[in-house]
Design a protein around this motif. Sequence first.
Motif, mmCIF file in Angstrom:
data_model
loop_
_atom_site.group_PDB
_atom_site.id
_atom_site.type_symbol
_atom_site.label_atom_id
_atom_site.label_comp_id
_atom_site.label_asym_id
_atom_site.label_seq_id
_atom_site.Cartn_x
_atom_site.Cartn_y
_atom_site.Cartn_z
ATOM 1 N N MET A 65 8.678 1.365 7.908
ATOM 2 C CA MET A 65 7.475 0.566 7.899
ATOM 3 C C MET A 65 7.533 -0.424 6.754
ATOM 4 O O MET A 65 8.221 -0.201 5.767
ATOM 5 N N VAL A 66 6.819 -1.510 6.926
ATOM 6 C CA VAL A 66 6.706 -2.525 5.883
ATOM 7 C C VAL A 66 5.230 -2.680 5.558
ATOM 8 O O VAL A 66 4.424 -2.964 6.446
ATOM 9 N N GLU A 105 -0.813 -2.658 11.914
ATOM 10 C CA GLU A 105 -2.222 -2.457 11.608
ATOM 11 C C GLU A 105 -2.546 -3.357 10.427
ATOM 12 O O GLU A 105 -1.708 -3.542 9.542
ATOM 13 N N SER A 106 -3.760 -3.931 10.411
ATOM 14 C CA SER A 106 -4.104 -4.789 9.279
ATOM 15 C C SER A 106 -5.604 -4.783 9.024
ATOM 16 O O SER A 106 -6.389 -4.462 9.918
ATOM 17 N N ALA A 107 -5.955 -5.154 7.800
ATOM 18 C CA ALA A 107 -7.356 -5.282 7.391
ATOM 19 C C ALA A 107 -7.419 -6.264 6.234
ATOM 20 O O ALA A 107 -6.488 -6.362 5.440
ATOM 21 N N ILE A 134 -4.243 -5.933 3.670
ATOM 22 C CA ILE A 134 -3.118 -5.017 3.857
ATOM 23 C C ILE A 134 -2.663 -5.143 5.307
ATOM 24 O O ILE A 134 -3.476 -5.054 6.228
ATOM 25 N N LEU A 135 -1.383 -5.379 5.494
ATOM 26 C CA LEU A 135 -0.786 -5.376 6.817
ATOM 27 C C LEU A 135 0.396 -4.413 6.770
ATOM 28 O O LEU A 135 1.234 -4.507 5.872
ATOM 29 N N ARG A 166 6.383 -3.504 0.432
ATOM 30 C CA ARG A 166 7.032 -2.205 0.260
ATOM 31 C C ARG A 166 7.645 -1.807 1.599
ATOM 32 O O ARG A 166 6.984 -1.916 2.633
ATOM 33 N N VAL A 167 8.874 -1.356 1.570
ATOM 34 C CA VAL A 167 9.544 -0.864 2.765
ATOM 35 C C VAL A 167 9.727 0.632 2.589
ATOM 36 O O VAL A 167 10.227 1.077 1.551
ATOM 37 N N ALA A 168 9.295 1.393 3.588
ATOM 38 C CA ALA A 168 9.333 2.847 3.461
ATOM 39 C C ALA A 168 9.683 3.497 4.796
ATOM 40 O O ALA A 168 9.493 2.909 5.858
#
Length: 99
Positions: free
Chosen positions: A1-2, A36-38, A46-47, A84-86
């Motif tokens: 995820m990013v 998902e975003s807000a 945050i996306l 951030r990539v996780a």
Amino acid sequence: MVSFTSQRTNLDDGYGEIGYAMTKLASQQPGYLGFESARGADRFGILVSFWKDEDSIRAWKAVVDHVEAQRRGRKDWYSKYEIRVALVQRAYGFDSGSQ
């Protein structure tokens, strides 16, 4: 995820249109799983986008139209951002409306 967290500037100049275009373009990329975003009234957002693997993430980062959107973001739309990539190890949830 990013995870992409950002603070927007007051300049909109095509932001919504480019955002929509990037969402559509990302959904056509190999390995794309969703997002998902807000964004709050304070313009902090945050996306989170989800991808099959890190190679898919790297390929998306290099798509020419996405590179141009990144440039415009740094120049016009964001006063700051962090990426951030996780790896998601586990995901689960609850939805009271689906019972």
